[in-house]
Scaffold this motif. Sequence first.
Motif, PDB file in Angstrom:
ATOM      1  N   SER A  78      71.235   7.229  13.859  1.00  0.00           N
ATOM      2  CA  SER A  78      71.078   6.617  15.182  1.00  0.00           C
ATOM      3  C   SER A  78      72.439   6.311  15.791  1.00  0.00           C
ATOM      4  O   SER A  78      73.316   5.735  15.134  1.00  0.00           O
ATOM      5  CB  SER A  78      70.253   5.323  15.068  1.00  0.00           C
ATOM      6  OG  SER A  78      70.172   4.659  16.317  1.00  0.00           O
ATOM      7  N   PHE A  79      72.619   6.728  17.063  1.00  0.00           N
ATOM      8  CA  PHE A  79      73.809   6.392  17.853  1.00  0.00           C
ATOM      9  C   PHE A  79      73.338   5.665  19.109  1.00  0.00           C
ATOM     10  O   PHE A  79      72.635   6.253  19.932  1.00  0.00           O
ATOM     11  CB  PHE A  79      74.555   7.645  18.307  1.00  0.00           C
ATOM     12  CG  PHE A  79      75.095   8.507  17.206  1.00  0.00           C
ATOM     13  CD1 PHE A  79      76.355   8.287  16.691  1.00  0.00           C
ATOM     14  CD2 PHE A  79      74.345   9.548  16.700  1.00  0.00           C
ATOM     15  CE1 PHE A  79      76.856   9.091  15.680  1.00  0.00           C
ATOM     16  CE2 PHE A  79      74.833  10.368  15.700  1.00  0.00           C
ATOM     17  CZ  PHE A  79      76.093  10.132  15.187  1.00  0.00           C
ATOM     18  N   LYS A 110      70.627   6.628   5.385  1.00  0.00           N
ATOM     19  CA  LYS A 110      70.406   6.052   6.714  1.00  0.00           C
ATOM     20  C   LYS A 110      71.723   5.568   7.290  1.00  0.00           C
ATOM     21  O   LYS A 110      72.448   4.807   6.653  1.00  0.00           O
ATOM     22  CB  LYS A 110      69.407   4.890   6.633  1.00  0.00           C
ATOM     23  CG  LYS A 110      69.090   4.257   7.979  1.00  0.00           C
ATOM     24  CD  LYS A 110      67.999   3.200   7.858  1.00  0.00           C
ATOM     25  CE  LYS A 110      67.665   2.595   9.208  1.00  0.00           C
ATOM     26  NZ  LYS A 110      66.573   1.593   9.122  1.00  0.00           N
ATOM     27  N   LEU A 111      72.022   6.012   8.537  1.00  0.00           N
ATOM     28  CA  LEU A 111      73.244   5.602   9.226  1.00  0.00           C
ATOM     29  C   LEU A 111      72.876   5.132  10.625  1.00  0.00           C
ATOM     30  O   LEU A 111      72.363   5.896  11.441  1.00  0.00           O
ATOM     31  CB  LEU A 111      74.224   6.777   9.301  1.00  0.00           C
ATOM     32  CG  LEU A 111      75.560   6.514  10.004  1.00  0.00           C
ATOM     33  CD1 LEU A 111      76.329   5.392   9.322  1.00  0.00           C
ATOM     34  CD2 LEU A 111      76.402   7.794  10.054  1.00  0.00           C
ATOM     35  N   ASP A 112      73.139   3.856  10.907  1.00  0.00           N
ATOM     36  CA  ASP A 112      72.762   3.223  12.171  1.00  0.00           C
ATOM     37  C   ASP A 112      74.038   2.712  12.840  1.00  0.00           C
ATOM     38  O   ASP A 112      74.662   1.754  12.361  1.00  0.00           O
ATOM     39  CB  ASP A 112      71.790   2.075  11.888  1.00  0.00           C
ATOM     40  CG  ASP A 112      71.198   1.478  13.151  1.00  0.00           C
ATOM     41  OD1 ASP A 112      71.638   1.846  14.249  1.00  0.00           O
ATOM     42  OD2 ASP A 112      70.283   0.640  13.035  1.00  0.00           O
ATOM     43  N   LEU A 113      74.439   3.348  13.947  1.00  0.00           N
ATOM     44  CA  LEU A 113      75.692   3.023  14.619  1.00  0.00           C
ATOM     45  C   LEU A 113      75.418   2.511  16.027  1.00  0.00           C
ATOM     46  O   LEU A 113      74.706   3.157  16.801  1.00  0.00           O
ATOM     47  CB  LEU A 113      76.589   4.264  14.688  1.00  0.00           C
ATOM     48  CG  LEU A 113      76.914   4.933  13.345  1.00  0.00           C
ATOM     49  CD1 LEU A 113      77.726   6.192  13.562  1.00  0.00           C
ATOM     50  CD2 LEU A 113      77.635   3.966  12.415  1.00  0.00           C
ATOM     51  N   HIS A 114      76.019   1.355  16.363  1.00  0.00           N
ATOM     52  CA  HIS A 114      75.825   0.720  17.666  1.00  0.00           C
ATOM     53  C   HIS A 114      77.179   0.209  18.142  1.00  0.00           C
ATOM     54  O   HIS A 114      77.910  -0.440  17.385  1.00  0.00           O
ATOM     55  CB  HIS A 114      74.822  -0.438  17.532  1.00  0.00           C
ATOM     56  CG  HIS A 114      74.590  -1.196  18.789  1.00  0.00           C
ATOM     57  ND1 HIS A 114      74.514  -2.571  18.816  1.00  0.00           N
ATOM     58  CD2 HIS A 114      74.435  -0.784  20.070  1.00  0.00           C
ATOM     59  CE1 HIS A 114      74.307  -2.974  20.055  1.00  0.00           C
ATOM     60  NE2 HIS A 114      74.262  -1.915  20.834  1.00  0.00           N
ATOM     61  N   LEU A 115      77.520   0.517  19.405  1.00  0.00           N
ATOM     62  CA  LEU A 115      78.836   0.136  19.928  1.00  0.00           C
ATOM     63  C   LEU A 115      79.934   0.596  18.971  1.00  0.00           C
ATOM     64  O   LEU A 115      80.876  -0.133  18.646  1.00  0.00           O
ATOM     65  CB  LEU A 115      78.909  -1.384  20.135  1.00  0.00           C
ATOM     66  CG  LEU A 115      77.994  -1.965  21.205  1.00  0.00           C
ATOM     67  CD1 LEU A 115      78.016  -3.491  21.172  1.00  0.00           C
ATOM     68  CD2 LEU A 115      78.372  -1.472  22.601  1.00  0.00           C
ATOM     69  N   PHE A 116      79.818   1.818  18.520  1.00  0.00           N
ATOM     70  CA  PHE A 116      80.687   2.402  17.507  1.00  0.00           C
ATOM     71  C   PHE A 116      81.712   3.290  18.204  1.00  0.00           C
ATOM     72  O   PHE A 116      81.357   4.142  19.023  1.00  0.00           O
ATOM     73  CB  PHE A 116      79.841   3.214  16.529  1.00  0.00           C
ATOM     74  CG  PHE A 116      80.548   3.671  15.287  1.00  0.00           C
ATOM     75  CD1 PHE A 116      80.881   2.771  14.289  1.00  0.00           C
ATOM     76  CD2 PHE A 116      80.853   5.011  15.107  1.00  0.00           C
ATOM     77  CE1 PHE A 116      81.515   3.201  13.133  1.00  0.00           C
ATOM     78  CE2 PHE A 116      81.478   5.455  13.949  1.00  0.00           C
ATOM     79  CZ  PHE A 116      81.812   4.543  12.956  1.00  0.00           C
TER      80      PHE A 116
END
Length: 464
Positions: free
Chosen positions: A219-220, A192-198
């Motif tokens: 998730s982006f 699982k990879l969850d990226l926010h403001l990346f």
Amino acid sequence: MYRSVGSTHCPKKTIYGMRRSNFELGDLPEDVLHTVFSKLQLNEVVRTSVLSNKWRHMWTISSKLSLDCAAICGRRRYFCDKQKYTQEFIDGVNTVLQQLRGKVVEELEVKVEFDSILVDHLDSWINFAVSSCTKNLALDLAPAEFVGVKDRYMFPIELFDSASIPRIQHIQLSCISFRPHSPFRGFPNLKKLDLHLFDVSVLDLDDMLSGCPNLEWLSFIRCRVSDELKVKQPLSRLLYLHIAHCTITKVELRAENLKTFVYHGGRLPIDLGQVKNLETAELRLYGITFEYVLSVLPNVLLGVQNVTLQTSYLPLEMPLFLENISSFSRLKFLRLLLFVSCRESDNIVSLASFLRAAPLIEELEMHFDASCLEGVGWGTLRSLPGSYNYLRKVHITGFNGIKGQLEFLVHIVENAPVLEVLTVDPRKKLGLCQCNASDFMASRDSVRSELDGKILPSTEVHIL
């Protein structure tokens, strides 16, 4: 005939010697207690430390560590000085981690607004995660107001060694920049990879994702790539993909086993590869046309079974039914959330093109935001051909009773021979409702009048 169930086969017994056991949790062997406490979140384990002197340091065996600034500081920041509040958080976290040195911490979460004084400490906390055999790492450094965010924490991938990289299974990163000094080949066991403001370059992102063959959830959200999201290697285990409000110009990847696709943003080229069995697509789009939705999306969402589409504005252009549209060949459920302008309200029946593009559709939800109340129930309705042989359930909200909506409703009723349930609700689920009780009453009356003699006797009708 109804048959009562009694207790004739259960002879009464008198039970003697029943009493409350004196056994307590603290009587369990220490190794069993360790197992129990290791399954709890840190804040839950800390509460137990006041119950017994024996348990005072039991919290240090918890394998799940959540370091939230509000919990560590005992309050939210609000009007506190940001640097003093952040320093208080730093001191609290360092105190906790000092007592956990040498312990296994499988899950580590840090939640605090990013500030430059955090950098060295975040590096230290990541070192702690590496030495503590952490499998799930979350760094949520997003500010309360993230519009125009420029400062981000530079993720120190160089702190991960050859033993810790294969160990990582879940990563959540928010308000992070990723600029490795050399190509990073990914986390081979990441699920699982969850990226926010990346913030990341397209090459670094491709290198990382290509090295995550076991990725199942991706998730982006509000990520800055400013280029194509393109992954050379197939993501054959990917089941869930979420892209929202990103500076991406194109999406191209191979995810043949994808089950759920969520996209919020503008119109852009999307290629998911030859997806075998896409179950659900949730789309919130802007800047789109009818032709795009019915000619392009069916070829992007191959074989999709459930679609939710929301848009602030979808031009309802002539002709009423589009020709040369593609087919959602396996679509069973469709939910549309649409704004309709007054000048286009007479052409609402053209939305039946969605039904014509989905020959196997069984359930339709329509949520209108149509503020126009002029001409409720006025005019002669057009009768248009159609055949929706599998449509069983229809639910419409925001139904004002204007001519275009009535045409759409009657068109469905007259061309759905197996319709089981029809629900019409004048209240809105989309946008602000400025109608009053008399408007609702007029809408309900117009529905009853137009359905009279057209609805199947077997159809269950709900006019709310």
